[in-house]
Motif scaffolding. Structure first.
Motif, short mmCIF file in Angstrom:
data_model
loop_
_atom_site.label_atom_id
_atom_site.label_comp_id
_atom_site.label_asym_id
_atom_site.label_seq_id
_atom_site.Cartn_x
_atom_site.Cartn_y
_atom_site.Cartn_z
N UNK A 103 0.84 -1.21 0.00
CA UNK A 103 0.00 0.00 0.00
C UNK A 103 0.88 1.26 0.00
N UNK A 104 1.94 1.15 -0.76
CA UNK A 104 2.90 2.26 -0.87
C UNK A 104 3.01 2.64 -2.34
N UNK A 105 2.55 3.84 -2.74
CA UNK A 105 2.58 4.22 -4.16
C UNK A 105 3.98 4.43 -4.71
N UNK A 106 5.01 4.41 -3.85
CA UNK A 106 6.39 4.57 -4.31
C UNK A 106 7.16 3.25 -4.28
N UNK A 107 6.46 2.15 -4.11
CA UNK A 107 7.13 0.85 -4.01
C UNK A 107 7.73 0.45 -5.35
N UNK A 108 8.91 -0.14 -5.28
CA UNK A 108 9.59 -0.68 -6.46
C UNK A 108 10.41 -1.88 -6.00
N UNK A 109 11.15 -2.56 -6.89
CA UNK A 109 11.89 -3.76 -6.46
C UNK A 109 12.85 -3.52 -5.31
N UNK A 110 13.19 -2.27 -5.01
CA UNK A 110 14.10 -2.01 -3.90
C UNK A 110 13.45 -2.11 -2.54
N UNK A 111 12.12 -1.99 -2.46
CA UNK A 111 11.48 -1.90 -1.16
C UNK A 111 11.47 -3.25 -0.42
N UNK A 112 11.51 -4.35 -1.14
CA UNK A 112 11.60 -5.66 -0.51
C UNK A 112 13.03 -6.18 -0.48
N UNK A 113 13.99 -5.33 -0.81
CA UNK A 113 15.39 -5.74 -0.77
C UNK A 113 15.81 -6.58 -1.95
N UNK A 114 14.98 -6.65 -3.00
CA UNK A 114 15.29 -7.51 -4.15
C UNK A 114 16.60 -7.07 -4.81
N UNK A 115 16.71 -5.78 -5.14
CA UNK A 115 17.92 -5.29 -5.80
C UNK A 115 19.15 -5.44 -4.91
N UNK A 116 18.98 -5.10 -3.63
CA UNK A 116 20.12 -5.18 -2.71
C UNK A 116 20.59 -6.61 -2.54
N UNK A 117 19.66 -7.55 -2.37
CA UNK A 117 20.04 -8.95 -2.21
C UNK A 117 20.70 -9.52 -3.45
N UNK A 118 20.16 -9.17 -4.62
CA UNK A 118 20.76 -9.64 -5.86
C UNK A 118 22.18 -9.08 -6.01
N UNK A 119 22.36 -7.81 -5.70
CA UNK A 119 23.67 -7.18 -5.83
C UNK A 119 24.69 -7.83 -4.90
N UNK A 120 24.30 -8.10 -3.66
CA UNK A 120 25.23 -8.71 -2.70
C UNK A 120 25.72 -10.06 -3.19
N UNK A 121 24.81 -10.89 -3.66
CA UNK A 121 25.23 -12.23 -4.12
C UNK A 121 26.08 -12.15 -5.38
N UNK A 122 25.80 -11.19 -6.25
CA UNK A 122 26.64 -11.02 -7.44
C UNK A 122 28.06 -10.62 -7.02
N UNK A 123 28.18 -9.70 -6.07
CA UNK A 123 29.49 -9.29 -5.58
C UNK A 123 30.22 -10.47 -4.93
N UNK A 124 29.51 -11.27 -4.16
CA UNK A 124 30.12 -12.45 -3.54
C UNK A 124 30.58 -13.43 -4.62
N UNK A 125 29.75 -13.62 -5.63
CA UNK A 125 30.14 -14.52 -6.72
C UNK A 125 31.39 -14.05 -7.43
#
Length: 352
Positions: A103-125
């Protein structure tokens, strides 16, 4: 059940508005589909090696590998365009779902940590496993997005509390900040990892082949199907938890399945093309201005509008810097940010 508590006049008014809504939604679907097809054909001809629209159509209808123009269109630009349509559709749908879920009109893939989580695992890889290709990034990115979203949902429903939109948003923001800090710490410690990571992190459709498309399509297809099946429960949840339960909707299950669909859609899209912003945000708001919050129209329209936005941004970006190539993530930001500002300024942001 709702109709029994509404007056005949109100029921008549709602019935009269329904065909108008259907006409507006159908018009939007057709218009967005036409724009997507036209911009895809235009995009086939843009780049360091310009190709005329007639040659593009010829290459697609009667491919001749002996002709250089045909090889450029089919081998290089066709996968890029197809991936752009798939990723844009996934991001558009994920954005609409995220806004409904939180219920947030500014929500995007970053609000659930999707981008951050993907980035962390890519850096680890990159830093610890020596992964240096897009084909290797995709699985690390998808795993990171999935694990982070599960963690966020678990924190949002900790201590047997209901996973309310506010709890999920706060948990996503907190987890995203923590993960971003860890990612930056690793990048500072491993300079070589930064050199590879920065090309993925900017978001791009270039250099992705059909093998990448084949890898992400199953996840996006499942997320798409699951989202469309949730349209009616999401309509009920939008009325409030108490009302939704009185209508027989399992609120917790609806939110959990919505979160799963978001992980599949945004996680696969981010894994394939890197973090691309504004597509999910802008697509959802464009559609809401036409369909309102009726999810049976909102979700399908968000799919087509999201695809059209990313394909258009990619084509416009290449046209602006031709014969050079502008990364799709940058092009999406350049097109999406002023478009979103215009949407916000022209009319009050839709309430959720």
């Amino acid at each position: 059940m709702i109709s029994t508590v509404l007056s005949p006049a109100k029921r008549g008014g709602a019935a009269a508005r329904r065909p108008a809504l259907q006409r507006r939604a159908a018009t939007l679907l057709i218009a967005a589909s036409v724009v997507t097809v036209v911009m895809a054909i235009v995009g086939f001809g843009l780049g360091s090696h310009p190709v005329t629209p007639a040659t593009v159509i010829e290459a697609l209808l009667s491919y001749d590998p002996s002709q250089n123009d045909h090889r450029v269109v089919v081998a290089s630009r066709l996968p890029r365009t197809v991936l752009g349509i798939i990723v844009g559709a996934a991001l558009g749908l994920a954005g609409a779902l995220m806004q409904s879920l939180t219920r947030n009109p500014l929500a995007d893939p970053g609000i659930l940590g999707v981008n951050a989580g993907a980035s962390l695992l890519v850096v680890i890889g990159i830093a610890f496993f020596g992964v240096t290709s897009v084909h290797g990034y995709i699985w690390f990115a998808f795993l990171g997005a999935a694990v982070t979203a599960v963690l966020v949902y678990a924190l949002g429903s900790a201590h047997r509390s209901t996973a309310t939109p506010v709890r999920i948003a706060l948990a996503g923001t907190a987890v995203g900040i923590a993960i971003t800090a860890i990612t930056q710490m690793i990048l500072i410690s491993y300079e070589s990892a930064f050199q590879y990571f920065r090309f993925w992190a900017v978001g791009s459709l270039q250099g992705r082949g059909f093998d990448i498309i084949v890898a992400v399509v199953p996840f996006i297809a499942i997320g798409l199907l699951l989202s469309l099946l949730l349209s009616r429960p999401l309509d009920a949840v939008a009325l409030g938890d108490a009302t939704a339960r009185s209508l027989g909707t399992n609120v917790g299950t609806t939110r959990a399945l919505s979160a799963l669909a978001i992980v599949l859609l945004a996680g696969a899209a981010t894994a394939a093309a890197g973090p691309i912003g504004f597509i999910g945000l802008a697509a959802a708001h464009i559609v809401r201005r036409v369909t309102g919050n009726a999810h049976r129209w909102l979700l399908p329209c968000a799919v087509i509008v999201g695809a059209g936005l990313l394909v258009t941004a990619d084509a416009v970006g290449r046209a602006l810097v031709a014969p050079a190539d502008l990364q799709s993530g940058i092009a999406a930001a350049l097109l999406g940010s002023p478009l979103f500002i215009l949407l916000v300024r022209s009319r009050r942001v839709a309430s959720l």
